[in-house]
Design a protein around this motif. Structure first.
Motif, PDB file in Angstrom:
ATOM      1  N   PRO A 181       0.602   0.095   9.264  1.00  0.00           N
ATOM      2  CA  PRO A 181       1.807  -0.812   9.870  1.00  0.00           C
ATOM      3  C   PRO A 181       2.911   0.963   9.904  1.00  0.00           C
ATOM      4  CG  PRO A 181       0.552  -1.957   8.012  1.00  0.00           C
ATOM      5  CD  PRO A 181       0.015  -0.349   7.953  1.00  0.00           C
ATOM      6  N   PRO A 182       3.264   0.646  11.319  1.00  0.00           N
ATOM      7  CA  PRO A 182       4.078   1.758  11.912  1.00  0.00           C
ATOM      8  C   PRO A 182       5.325   1.409  10.793  1.00  0.00           C
ATOM      9  CG  PRO A 182       3.608   0.382  13.855  1.00  0.00           C
ATOM     10  CD  PRO A 182       2.574  -0.793  12.158  1.00  0.00           C
ATOM     11  N   LEU A 183       5.757  -0.011  10.478  1.00  0.00           N
ATOM     12  CA  LEU A 183       6.783  -0.092   9.634  1.00  0.00           C
ATOM     13  C   LEU A 183       7.158   1.160   7.698  1.00  0.00           C
ATOM     14  CD1 LEU A 183       8.762  -3.746  10.293  1.00  0.00           C
ATOM     15  CD2 LEU A 183       9.416  -1.342  11.389  1.00  0.00           C
ATOM     16  N   ALA A 226       1.057  -0.918   0.287  1.00  0.00           N
ATOM     17  CA  ALA A 226       0.031   0.296   0.243  1.00  0.00           C
ATOM     18  C   ALA A 226       1.039   1.548   0.230  1.00  0.00           C
ATOM     19  CB  ALA A 226      -1.022  -0.060   1.440  1.00  0.00           C
ATOM     20  N   ASP A 227       0.656   1.739  -1.268  1.00  0.00           N
ATOM     21  CA  ASP A 227       1.619   2.825  -0.714  1.00  0.00           C
ATOM     22  C   ASP A 227       1.141   4.437  -0.241  1.00  0.00           C
ATOM     23  OD1 ASP A 227       3.855   2.325  -2.709  1.00  0.00           O
ATOM     24  OD2 ASP A 227       3.214   2.547  -4.949  1.00  0.00           O
ATOM     25  N   ALA A 228       2.259   5.019  -0.099  1.00  0.00           N
ATOM     26  CA  ALA A 228       0.920   6.416   0.700  1.00  0.00           C
ATOM     27  C   ALA A 228       0.958   7.782  -0.520  1.00  0.00           C
ATOM     28  CB  ALA A 228       1.943   7.284   1.591  1.00  0.00           C
ATOM     29  N   PHE A 229      -0.324   8.926   0.113  1.00  0.00           N
ATOM     30  CA  PHE A 229       0.088   9.502  -1.482  1.00  0.00           C
ATOM     31  C   PHE A 229       0.483  11.323  -0.562  1.00  0.00           C
ATOM     32  CE2 PHE A 229      -4.134   8.788  -0.938  1.00  0.00           C
ATOM     33  CZ  PHE A 229      -4.481  10.459  -0.224  1.00  0.00           C
ATOM     34  N   TYR A 230       0.498  11.750  -1.356  1.00  0.00           N
ATOM     35  CA  TYR A 230       1.017  13.368  -1.041  1.00  0.00           C
ATOM     36  C   TYR A 230      -0.806  14.412  -1.624  1.00  0.00           C
ATOM     37  CZ  TYR A 230       2.679  18.063  -0.351  1.00  0.00           C
ATOM     38  OH  TYR A 230       2.328  19.720  -0.345  1.00  0.00           O
ATOM     39  N   LEU A 231      -0.865  15.650  -1.292  1.00  0.00           N
ATOM     40  CA  LEU A 231      -1.964  15.843  -1.916  1.00  0.00           C
ATOM     41  C   LEU A 231      -1.500  17.589  -0.832  1.00  0.00           C
ATOM     42  CD1 LEU A 231      -4.153  16.427  -3.836  1.00  0.00           C
ATOM     43  CD2 LEU A 231      -5.735  15.711  -2.453  1.00  0.00           C
ATOM     44  N   GLN A 232      -1.408  18.306  -1.867  1.00  0.00           N
ATOM     45  CA  GLN A 232      -1.461  19.867  -1.643  1.00  0.00           C
ATOM     46  C   GLN A 232      -3.022  20.808  -2.058  1.00  0.00           C
ATOM     47  OE1 GLN A 232       1.392  23.068  -2.279  1.00  0.00           O
ATOM     48  NE2 GLN A 232       0.547  24.299  -1.498  1.00  0.00           N
ATOM     49  N   LEU A 244     -10.449   2.697   9.531  1.00  0.00           N
ATOM     50  CA  LEU A 244     -11.126   1.389   9.668  1.00  0.00           C
ATOM     51  C   LEU A 244     -11.110   0.884  11.333  1.00  0.00           C
ATOM     52  CD1 LEU A 244     -10.353  -0.344   6.524  1.00  0.00           C
ATOM     53  CD2 LEU A 244     -12.352   0.399   7.201  1.00  0.00           C
ATOM     54  N   GLY A 245      -9.868   0.645  11.533  1.00  0.00           N
ATOM     55  CA  GLY A 245      -9.502   0.913  12.757  1.00  0.00           C
ATOM     56  C   GLY A 245      -9.375  -1.340  13.270  1.00  0.00           C
ATOM     57  N   LEU A 246      -9.773  -1.737  11.845  1.00  0.00           N
ATOM     58  CA  LEU A 246      -9.283  -3.039  12.188  1.00  0.00           C
ATOM     59  C   LEU A 246      -8.142  -4.003  10.960  1.00  0.00           C
ATOM     60  CD1 LEU A 246     -13.022  -5.011  11.948  1.00  0.00           C
ATOM     61  CD2 LEU A 246     -11.218  -4.856  13.695  1.00  0.00           C
ATOM     62  N   PRO A 247      -7.154  -4.275  11.786  1.00  0.00           N
ATOM     63  CA  PRO A 247      -6.048  -5.235  11.053  1.00  0.00           C
ATOM     64  C   PRO A 247      -6.855  -5.739   9.365  1.00  0.00           C
ATOM     65  CG  PRO A 247      -5.734  -6.523  12.804  1.00  0.00           C
ATOM     66  CD  PRO A 247      -7.254  -5.090  12.460  1.00  0.00           C
ATOM     67  N   SER A 307       8.471   3.725   5.823  1.00  0.00           N
ATOM     68  CA  SER A 307       9.242   3.376   4.338  1.00  0.00           C
ATOM     69  C   SER A 307       9.134   5.029   4.435  1.00  0.00           C
ATOM     70  CB  SER A 307       9.160   2.411   3.991  1.00  0.00           C
ATOM     71  OG  SER A 307       9.024   1.830   2.016  1.00  0.00           O
ATOM     72  N   CYS A 308       7.919   5.131   4.268  1.00  0.00           N
ATOM     73  CA  CYS A 308       6.875   6.071   3.832  1.00  0.00           C
ATOM     74  C   CYS A 308       7.590   7.610   4.755  1.00  0.00           C
ATOM     75  CB  CYS A 308       5.318   6.595   3.841  1.00  0.00           C
ATOM     76  SG  CYS A 308       4.451   4.873   2.736  1.00  0.00           S
ATOM     77  N   TRP A 309       8.563   7.879   5.329  1.00  0.00           N
ATOM     78  CA  TRP A 309       8.074   8.780   5.956  1.00  0.00           C
ATOM     79  C   TRP A 309      10.543   8.807   5.216  1.00  0.00           C
ATOM     80  CZ3 TRP A 309       7.627  12.749   8.988  1.00  0.00           C
ATOM     81  CH2 TRP A 309       9.038  13.620   9.832  1.00  0.00           C
ATOM     82  N   GLN A 310      11.247   7.929   5.237  1.00  0.00           N
ATOM     83  CA  GLN A 310      12.488   8.034   4.692  1.00  0.00           C
ATOM     84  C   GLN A 310      12.406   8.112   3.347  1.00  0.00           C
ATOM     85  OE1 GLN A 310      14.012   4.194   6.011  1.00  0.00           O
ATOM     86  NE2 GLN A 310      14.006   4.518   7.768  1.00  0.00           N
ATOM     87  N   ASN A 311      11.105   8.005   2.556  1.00  0.00           N
ATOM     88  CA  ASN A 311      11.395   7.977   1.210  1.00  0.00           C
ATOM     89  C   ASN A 311      10.945   9.562   0.295  1.00  0.00           C
ATOM     90  OD1 ASN A 311      12.099   5.817   0.605  1.00  0.00           O
ATOM     91  ND2 ASN A 311      10.197   4.757   0.316  1.00  0.00           N
TER      92      ASN A 311
END
Length: 77
Positions: free
Chosen positions: A33-35, A15-21, A67-70, A39-43
């Protein structure tokens, strides 16, 4: 991903993240998931915040849990 969003590579998951302004606001939408967040933080996110957004006068952080559920929960619907 929403139109105009920048996709953030997630090297530790699918699951990739995204940035939007939009409307002078900056949105970072991340996987759970924290890991994967790390990864997204570092990239992308760390550099964006420290270089491009460092001079922003007003900074607020909001967290929205959708959602709150894994994903691995069998009864997750």
């Amino acid at each position: 991903f929403p139109e105009g969003a920048i996709r953030i590579k997630n090297a530790r998951g699918t699951a990739d993240a995204f940035y939007l302004q939009k409307n002078n606001k900056h949105y970072f939408v991340l996987p759970g998931p924290p890991l994967e967040i790390e990864s997204c933080w570092q990239n992308f996110i760390e550099a964006k915040i420290t270089k491009d957004l460092a001079n922003e006068q007003r900074k607020e952080v909001f967290s929205l849990h959708l959602l709150g559920l894994p994903e691995s929960e069998e009864d997750c619907q």
